[in-house]
Structure formats: structure tokens, C-alpha cells
Design an enzyme around this catalytic site. Structure first.
Site, PDB file in Angstrom:
ATOM      1  N   SER A   1     -40.426  27.881  -0.317  1.00 37.47           N
ATOM      2  CA  SER A   1     -41.984  27.984  -0.463  1.00 37.47           C
ATOM      3  C   SER A   1     -41.965  28.489  -1.986  1.00 37.47           C
ATOM      4  O   SER A   1     -40.942  28.720  -2.639  1.00 37.47           O
ATOM      5  CB  SER A   1     -42.373  29.317   0.329  1.00 37.47           C
TER       6      SER A   1
ATOM      7  N   TYR B   1     -41.973  38.174   3.771  1.00 41.76           N
ATOM      8  CA  TYR B   1     -41.827  36.695   3.585  1.00 41.76           C
ATOM      9  C   TYR B   1     -41.337  36.262   2.133  1.00 41.76           C
ATOM     10  O   TYR B   1     -40.390  35.394   2.200  1.00 41.76           O
ATOM     11  CB  TYR B   1     -43.390  36.051   3.838  1.00 41.76           C
TER      12      TYR B   1
END
Length: 255
Positions: free
Chosen positions: A143, A156
């Protein structure tokens, strides 16, 4: 065809970016092992779509946060198609909680699914590649948040930051075996993980305004890059991250 006769495992492969990667890889001639933990009917439907297009795919319900689940996926690939060529560590979750809010249980679940699975998936796939003696590719779906903070989603970000260093270090360690390790880093993508943002017109407008290309990515746009990175087209690329984010990391509000 970029992946003709290659065998590819895709974790979390029956929805979102994973589903798009399955379809894109199959279209390029790959044999696919689809990992899933829920919605077996969606996996069956996806396999049918692959087969209708002339490809081959099998599904396996496996908990990739455990070594046993990861080993089962590697065994399934070898049993079904004779070998393994590419592992796509795609499965991931988030809690959307800050460092002050995140519970131990939430933290552990995010790290187990996002990072532990990638670490030991890399280990097990690499051992299979070495046994086969012809190299292989490990592609981690990371990401922009491996490098770009996202306040309110700390666990995350930690998991993706760890994935960044996993890729850089494992790529160096495994290069002598002809094994490439890469991160593919999407920005905002039209997938279920972003459903709440897409359902809120105000949030979606603000997000699109922050992206230089003016929109979220479609899953197939990420999948096409995944195919390129997994193929010999990228044979000299390893131990690095490739960002596909519409320019969001470089955006500026100006003065």
C-alpha cells in the site's frame, strides 16, 4: 501470453484486488490457486469465469495467518499443477483505529493476516522455488501506507511498513536463487475495503480531489501491473516497491 503455464497462488483471491489479479493472470495463461476464508460461492463463480475464458483455477479455503494454511496452499499448487512459480501475498485487513484506540486483539489480527502471512508465505514459496531450481516471484500487495502515514489506521500502516522491509531484505537474500521479491503499492482502489468512503459522497469528493488523476483506481488497473511484475517483462526488478496510486503521494494543497 505473459504468464503462460505459470502457476500462481493469490491469497484473498476471491474479491477486490485479489479477484482482479486472478482474472488478469488467467487471461495471460496462468494456472491459479485461489485462497479464500469466506464466501466459497464467490470462489466457485470465479473459477467458472476463469474456465470459461480457457484458463485453469482451483480454490482452497486456508487461513493464511497460520503456517499450516500457507503450506496447504503451496501443496495445493504442486498437486494441482505440478509446481509453483508466483506467490501473490494479497490478503489484508484494517481496523481504522488509532494508536490510542487499537486493542491487542485488533493489532495481532492485522499483523497476522497482513505481515505474518507475507513473511512465512515468502519463506515457504522460496523453499519450493529452490527445490524446483528455476527461481520464482513473490509479489506482495502492499500500500502507499507502507511509506505514507494514515492517522487513524496505525496497525495497518505498521503492517505495510513491515512488508516494505520484508521485500527489500528478502529480495536481497533470495536473489542468488533467482527469486524476485516485489511490493506493489496501490493508493485508493474501488474495492470493498473502501466501501464506506465510496458510500459517502462528501468523503469520496474529498478523496478524488486529493488524487492528481482525479479518481480512485479500478481493481483491474492494479491487476495489470501485478501481471507485469510477476512476468519476465520485469525480470531485472527485485527488492523494491512499485507505486500505482494516481499520484496521491505527491499531491499538494499548494499555497
Amino acid at each position: 501470453m505473459l504468464l503462460k503455464d505459470k502457476t500462481v497462488i493469490v491469497t484473498g483471491g476471491n474479491s477486490g484486488i485479489g479477484e482482479a489479479i486472478v482474472l488478469a493472470a488467467a487471461a495471460e495463461g496462468a494456472n491459479i490457486v485461489i485462497d479464500y476464508v469466506a464466501h466459497p460461492e464467490e470462489t466457485s463463480s470465479l473459477i467458472a469465469r476463469v474456465e470459461e475464458a480457457g484458463g485453469k483455477a482451483v480454490g482452497l479455503e486456508a487461513d493464511i495467518s497460520s503456517l499450516a494454511g500457507l503450506q496447504a496452499l503451496v501443496q495445493k499448487a504442486v498437486e494441482a499443477f505440478g509446481s509453483l512459480d508466483v506467490l501473490v501475498n494479497n490478503a489484508g485487513i484494517e481496523t481504522r483505529t488509532s494508536v490510542l484506540e487499537t486493542s491487542e486483539e485488533q493489532y495481532q489480527k492485522v499483523l497476522d493476516i497482513n505481515l505474518k502471512s507475507a513473511f512465512f508465505g515468502t519463506q515457504l514459496a522460496a523453499k519450493q522455488f529452490i527445490l524446483q531450481g528455476r527461481g520464482g516471484v513473490i509479489l506482495n500487495i502492499s500500500s502507499v501506507h507502507e511509506d505514507w502515514p494514515m492517522p487513524g489506521n496505525t496497525a495497518y500502516c505498521v503492517s505495510k511498513g513491515g512488508m516494505r522491509m520484508l521485500t527489500r531484505t528478502a529480495g536481497v537474500e533470495l536473489g542468488e536463487h533467482g527469486i524476485r521479491v516485489l511490493n506493489l503499492c496501490p493508493g485508493a482502489v474501488e474495492t470493498p475495503i473502501n466501501a464506506s468512503t465510496m458510500a459517502d459522497a462528501g468523503k469520496l469528493k474529498s478523496l478524488n480531489a486529493a488524487i492528481p488523476l482525479g479518481r480512485m483506481a479500478k481493481p483491474e488497473e492494479i491487476a495489470r501491473m501485478a501481471v507485469v511484475l510477476a512476468s519476465n517483462t520485469s525480470a531485472y526488478v527485485t527488492s523494491t516497491s512499485v507505486f500505482v496510486d494516481g499520484g496521491i503521494m505527491q499531491g499538494s494543497v499548494g499555497l
